[in-house]
Motif scaffolding. Structure first.
Motif, PDB file in Angstrom:
ATOM      1  N   TYR A  58      -0.245  -4.238   4.462  1.00 30.43           N
ATOM      2  CA  TYR A  58      -0.698  -3.393   3.362  1.00 30.43           C
ATOM      3  C   TYR A  58      -0.206  -3.945   2.037  1.00 30.43           C
ATOM      4  N   SER A  60      -4.237  -1.566  11.057  1.00 31.41           N
ATOM      5  CA  SER A  60      -4.718  -2.249   9.850  1.00 31.41           C
ATOM      6  C   SER A  60      -5.135  -3.689  10.129  1.00 31.41           C
ATOM      7  N   ASP A  81      -7.476  -0.019   1.829  1.00 27.22           N
ATOM      8  CA  ASP A  81      -7.293  -0.612   0.498  1.00 27.22           C
ATOM      9  C   ASP A  81      -8.297  -0.093  -0.529  1.00 27.22           C
TER      10      ASP A  81
END
Length: 178
Positions: free
Chosen positions: A71, A98, A125
């Motif tokens: 991230y 993710s 995102d």
């Protein structure tokens, strides 16, 4: 350098691959200094399985396997927006998911294919507070597979916008495509 290995099992309609992208170093800097920039290294693995008795296949791709937490965390922006991601509270399951991209491909006869995909990281995102879209992370596509020409169109969703990709595949010698 990009290095990839792929295995195709035609009897089970399954494909497995591993890919190393951007392995290496910058040879010459842009500004003449000795400070070389990092390449966007990426280790990926994927598996695709076509069902034996149905015109559908499923794919799972895992990207950036070299890092656990991928991230992007802009702590200043997050703090200004009142988001607790800046506190590092991402759950372990979120960090694992993710890395994944899921897709499905439907084969309508021998000539038409429909594709849909979902990218968990892109969804995360692009869901930026007041400009989110319910379709962030999704992609859709259609392909027309003629004997000597393959025509494909795909679209993806980025907040309030979409991208469009159009491709043509043909053999310059005029031979049939597989």
């Amino acid at each position: 350098v990009d290095i990839g290995v792929a295995y195709f099992d035609s009897s089970n309609h399954m494909q497995v691959s591993v890919l190393i992208k951007n392995l290496g170093t910058q040879l010459k800097t842009y500004d003449g200094s000795n400070r070389k920039e990092d390449l966007p290294f990426d280790l990926e693995a994927g598996i695709t399985k076509r069902l034996a008795h149905a015109p559908i296949q499923f794919s799972l791709t895992a990207h950036h396997l070299q890092a656990f937490n991928i991230y992007y965390n802009d702590t200043t922006f997050n703090a200004n927006e009142g988001d607790d991601r800046s506190l590092g509270k991402s759950l372990t399951l979120d960090k694992i998911v993710s890395h994944l991209v899921l897709s499905t491909q439907f084969f309508i006869g021998d000539k038409l294919e429909l594709t849909g995909g979902y990218n968990f990281l892109r969804r995360h995102d692009l869901n930026a507070y007041n400009i989110t879209s319910g379709l962030n992370g999704f992609t859709l596509g259609v392909g027309l597979l003629l004997k000597k020409l393959h025509i494909r169109y795909a679209t993806g969703f980025y907040q309030q916008n979409m991208f469009h990709q159009f491709s043509l595949n043909l053999n310059w010698k005029g031979e049939a495509l597989e």
